[in-house]
Design an enzyme around this catalytic site. Sequence first.
Site, short mmCIF file in Angstrom:
data_model
loop_
_atom_site.label_atom_id
_atom_site.label_comp_id
_atom_site.label_asym_id
_atom_site.label_seq_id
_atom_site.Cartn_x
_atom_site.Cartn_y
_atom_site.Cartn_z
N ARG A 284 0.87 -32.49 -22.66
CA ARG A 284 2.28 -32.61 -21.85
C ARG A 284 2.61 -33.96 -21.83
NH1 ARG A 284 0.78 -32.43 -15.95
NH2 ARG A 284 1.19 -30.48 -16.05
N ASP B 212 -4.32 -33.43 -15.47
CA ASP B 212 -3.24 -34.65 -15.31
C ASP B 212 -3.84 -35.94 -15.69
OD1 ASP B 212 -1.43 -32.79 -14.08
OD2 ASP B 212 -1.76 -33.34 -11.97
C1 LIG Z 1 5.66 -31.25 -14.84
C2 LIG Z 1 5.46 -32.77 -14.58
C3 LIG Z 1 4.01 -33.10 -14.65
C4 LIG Z 1 3.91 -34.57 -14.62
N1 LIG Z 1 2.38 -35.01 -14.58
C5 LIG Z 1 2.18 -36.29 -14.69
C6 LIG Z 1 1.06 -37.06 -14.87
O1 LIG Z 1 -0.10 -36.01 -15.14
N2 LIG Z 1 0.79 -38.14 -14.98
C7 LIG Z 1 1.93 -38.88 -14.55
O2 LIG Z 1 1.56 -40.44 -14.78
N3 LIG Z 1 3.17 -38.55 -14.40
C8 LIG Z 1 3.34 -37.13 -14.36
N4 LIG Z 1 4.53 -36.85 -14.08
C9 LIG Z 1 5.64 -37.59 -13.69
C10 LIG Z 1 6.42 -38.35 -14.62
O3 LIG Z 1 5.40 -39.41 -15.30
C11 LIG Z 1 7.52 -39.08 -14.14
O4 LIG Z 1 7.24 -39.96 -13.24
C12 LIG Z 1 8.71 -38.29 -13.53
O5 LIG Z 1 8.81 -36.84 -14.28
C13 LIG Z 1 9.93 -38.81 -13.38
O6 LIG Z 1 10.52 -39.08 -14.94
P1 LIG Z 1 11.84 -38.40 -15.54
O7 LIG Z 1 11.17 -38.27 -16.93
O8 LIG Z 1 12.03 -37.23 -14.79
O9 LIG Z 1 12.72 -39.51 -15.65
P2 LIG Z 1 13.31 -40.68 -14.94
O10 LIG Z 1 13.92 -41.55 -15.74
O11 LIG Z 1 12.45 -41.03 -13.85
O12 LIG Z 1 14.61 -39.80 -14.06
C14 LIG Z 1 15.60 -38.95 -14.84
C15 LIG Z 1 16.30 -38.33 -13.96
O13 LIG Z 1 15.67 -37.23 -13.49
C16 LIG Z 1 15.71 -37.01 -12.07
N5 LIG Z 1 14.61 -37.10 -11.18
C17 LIG Z 1 13.53 -37.94 -11.80
N6 LIG Z 1 12.49 -37.93 -10.60
C18 LIG Z 1 13.26 -37.14 -9.81
C19 LIG Z 1 12.80 -36.71 -8.37
N7 LIG Z 1 11.52 -37.18 -7.87
N8 LIG Z 1 13.83 -36.30 -7.50
C20 LIG Z 1 14.90 -36.09 -7.93
N9 LIG Z 1 15.34 -36.29 -9.25
C21 LIG Z 1 14.44 -36.90 -9.95
C22 LIG Z 1 17.14 -38.38 -11.46
O14 LIG Z 1 18.27 -37.67 -11.73
C23 LIG Z 1 16.71 -39.10 -12.70
O15 LIG Z 1 17.96 -40.01 -12.93
C24 LIG Z 1 5.02 -35.26 -14.40
C25 LIG Z 1 6.29 -34.87 -14.34
C26 LIG Z 1 6.31 -33.72 -14.43
C27 LIG Z 1 7.71 -33.07 -14.45
#
Ligand SMILES: Cc1cc2nc3c(=O)[nH]c(=O)nc-3n(C[C@H](O)[C@H](O)[C@H](O)COP(=O)(O)OP(=O)(O)OC[C@H]3O[C@@H](n4cnc5c(N)ncnc54)[C@H](O)[C@@H]3O)c2cc1C
Length: 308
Positions: free
Chosen positions: A185, A132
Amino acid sequence: MPVLRSTFIALSRNRFLRHFCEDSRIGVRLSSRFVAGMGIADALRVAEAVNQQGIAVTLDSLGESVTTEAEAHRAAEVYHQLLDLLAAHKLNANISMKLTQIGLELSPALAELIARSLAQHAQATGNFVRIDMEDSRLTQVTLDIVRRLQAHPDSRGAIGVVIQAYLYRSQADVEQLLADGIRMRLCKGAYNEPAEVAFPRKADVNANFILLSRILLSSPIYHALATHDDAMIAAAKAYAVKNGIEPGRFEFQMLYGVRRDLQRSLVHEGYKVRVYVPFGSDWYPYFMRRLAERPANVVFLARNFFRS
Ligand SMILES: Cc1cc2nc3c(=O)[nH]c(=O)nc-3n(C[C@H](O)[C@H](O)[C@H](O)COP(=O)(O)OP(=O)(O)OC[C@H]3O[C@@H](n4cnc5c(N)ncnc54)[C@H](O)[C@@H]3O)c2cc1C
């Protein structure tokens, strides 16, 4: 909304609140929406249930920023056990791990040694370790370690890393990692970063996510796009279709408990999906980052809590 996001991220580092919540029954119950449970058995049970829906899993034994060498080795031991159990139970699951959980902030050499033995174990069992990405102070050291592990024949192909679209540097990092044959990723990024290193505007983060996802989709290496954002997913699908990139050449990744409807519909359409399943008693910082991403989850969780 940006104020709420920063507040939750600041709260995620509050030690008093962390101990209070992690020890409280209510806290454990609230966290269960996003966390599989407290032990390895819970993680395996959830992985099996998720696999049954045609969805792959990546397991994260929660914990970060250990302060002693013994803690780092204990964290590694859980991952070694997991690798053996995943092979024994024939689950479609790999592991995700933070380098600070295995001592990065104590000694990068220690973290590298532990990560290397895990990547070797993963290679020997036909599995994979995803490192991560944490906050931007650790980006360079994390990438350096992953590149050295990839260069080593005993761990090559069994190690991958995460790229955050909010960082200005990410395009250059993607190009370097592609040249090294490293699986990535792509996510937007979950930490509070200053404008010197990261795009402050969400629109710019999204534009960079789309740009980087196109670079990854066009490469011959198997990568993952980690997002719940309908617009990011639609852009990736459209690009793949236009360029004749088969759905099996990449995967979408989402978090356990988030957008389950979307996870199922992508599988139904023939895309590969992997769910990130965290487990363990150190759930507080992870949980608070999830609330930071979507403060409306507080209302959602409270409503479900009082209903159940
Ligand atoms: C498999 C995976 C691994 C990850 N690994 C890392 C990492 O190693 N380092 C790092 O910095 N970040 C990591 N992240 C987190 C990532 O950086 C984002 O903070 C997170 O995924 C929210 O961004 P989004 O792309 O979903 O879009 P956003 O613009 O945040 O959200 C888009 C839409 O998705 C939905 N959504 C988003 N988050 C949520 C939530 N928590 N609960 C409910 N609905 C939600 C909502 O409908 C929102 O309107 C990871 C995320 C995933 C899915």
